[in-house]
Design an enzyme around this catalytic site. Structure first.
Site, PDB file in Angstrom:
ATOM      1  N   THR A   1       0.892  -1.235  -0.057  1.00 54.45           N
ATOM      2  CA  THR A   1       0.017  -0.006  -0.076  1.00 54.45           C
ATOM      3  C   THR A   1       0.883   1.190  -0.106  1.00 54.45           C
ATOM      4  O   THR A   1       1.547   1.505   1.001  1.00 54.45           O
ATOM      5  CB  THR A   1      -1.033  -0.219   1.329  1.00 54.45           C
ATOM      6  OG1 THR A   1      -1.862  -1.130   1.356  1.00 54.45           O
ATOM      7  CG2 THR A   1      -1.820   1.166   1.041  1.00 54.45           C
TER       8      THR A   1
ATOM      9  N   LYS B   1      -7.331   1.513  -2.866  1.00 55.06           N
ATOM     10  CA  LYS B   1      -6.986   0.979  -1.511  1.00 55.06           C
ATOM     11  C   LYS B   1      -7.033   1.935  -0.351  1.00 55.06           C
ATOM     12  O   LYS B   1      -7.473   1.715   0.574  1.00 55.06           O
ATOM     13  CB  LYS B   1      -5.394   0.506  -1.752  1.00 55.06           C
ATOM     14  CG  LYS B   1      -4.893  -0.156  -0.146  1.00 55.06           C
ATOM     15  CD  LYS B   1      -5.758  -1.109   0.349  1.00 55.06           C
ATOM     16  CE  LYS B   1      -5.308  -1.739   1.583  1.00 55.06           C
ATOM     17  NZ  LYS B   1      -3.801  -2.145   1.874  1.00 55.06           N
TER      18      LYS B   1
ATOM     19  N   LYS C   1      -0.818   5.379   8.634  1.00 57.78           N
ATOM     20  CA  LYS C   1       0.023   5.735   7.432  1.00 57.78           C
ATOM     21  C   LYS C   1      -0.877   5.975   6.399  1.00 57.78           C
ATOM     22  O   LYS C   1      -0.899   6.692   5.438  1.00 57.78           O
ATOM     23  CB  LYS C   1       1.071   4.529   7.256  1.00 57.78           C
ATOM     24  CG  LYS C   1       1.831   4.855   5.863  1.00 57.78           C
ATOM     25  CD  LYS C   1       1.379   3.772   4.827  1.00 57.78           C
ATOM     26  CE  LYS C   1       1.839   2.409   4.892  1.00 57.78           C
ATOM     27  NZ  LYS C   1       1.292   1.535   3.938  1.00 57.78           N
TER      28      LYS C   1
END
Length: 286
Positions: A98, A173, A241
């Site tokens: 990711t 995502k 994150k």
């Protein structure tokens, strides 16, 4: 199955079981991990160990990276002896980590300059789906590259969903992980409000999961809440994150800032390595 030789970089909580599943499916897999001791379990199952990432690039048809963040991914591509330090035209690199959409577009650009094909294919799902081969794989690629990679994805996930050119899968995502954060924050707040008013968490979880508000994630996290135990299926620090990346990519909806602040505070409190559902621990301490 086409006899592709696969190179795998990154044997963390997700990468390890994913690489295992490819070995079990009969693929020839070479692995590289910065902590070389993590390779041993895969080698015992039939994988080979590469001397470097560039060694993988030269000897494998398809390279797959599954790493923790943008910086780690870029280093694998651009460092001395990295994937792109020599010309290997026609190879396909699939980044399943990711990262930001900007990073995926950048990697596409530098791969294209080397006549290397690039695909971003981050996954939705945590450790158990990785072990079971039931991940949801989001794919940003050309149609031709997707056809080549689809048999690999069929081993790793229950479905792969092409969403457009490279970069778009990274956006998808971040979007789904924003929804994940909202779900878990809402679940935690709901349980706490119910308990404050005398409703047992066992009963409230039954009400949620037996009704229209229940979903896959509320079911999965119920036992953690009941046991007050949060071993990391998806570490809270990774969601922090991802929410930060979503903000940087332009997500400016009313809930993103308070949501990010809530998870970031939990990480600062030492809960970063706990599961994302440990957000309830942080909220209880307020």
């Amino acid at each position: 199955m086409e006899t592709l030789k696969l190179g795998w970089i990154g044997l963390g909580n997700m990468g390890n079981p994913m690489a295992k599943n490819l070995l079990k499916a009969g693929y020839e897999v070479a692995v590289f991990n910065r902590s070389r001791d993590k390779e041993k379990e895969l080698i015992d199952l039939g994988a080979t160990s590469a001397a470097s990432t560039q060694d993988l690039m030269q000897t494998c048809d398809v390279l797959i990276t599954m790493l923790s963040n943008d910086e780690a991914v870029k280093e694998v591509f651009e460092s001395e002896n990295g994937l792109l330090t020599r010309d290997n035209p026609g190879k396909l690199i699939i980044n399943m980590s990711t990262v930001s959409p900007e990073t995926s577009r950048y990697l596409t650009k530098i791969c294209t300059a080397r006549q290397v094909h690039f695909m971003d294919a981050p996954v939705s799902g945590s450790v158990k789906p990785a072990q079971d081969g039931t991940l949801v794989i989001l794919v940003g690629s050309t149609d031709e590259d997707y056809l080549l990679a689809k048999p690999i994805f069929d081993v790793l996930g229950k479905v792969s969903i092409p969403v457009g050119e490279p970069g778009k899968a990274s956006s998808a995502k971040l979007a789904i992980n924003y929804l994940l954060g909202l779900n878990l924050q809402g679940l935690a707040e709901t349980i706490m409000f119910a308990e404050k008013n005398g409703v047992r968490k066992e009963d409230m979880l039954s009400i949620i999961n037996e009704g229209a508000c229940g979903n896959g994630i509320t079911n999965i996290k119920a036992n953690s809440i009941l046991n007050n135990s949060y071993p990391a299926a998806f570490a809270l620090k990774h969601l922090v994150k991802d929410l930060r990346l979503a903000k940087e990519a332009g997500l400016d909806s009313p809930l993103i800032n308070p949501l990010y602040d809530s998870y970031a505070a939990a990480q600062k409190e030492g809960l970063g390595d706990e599961d994302v559902m440990a957000i309830i621990t942080s909220l209880r301490n307020k």
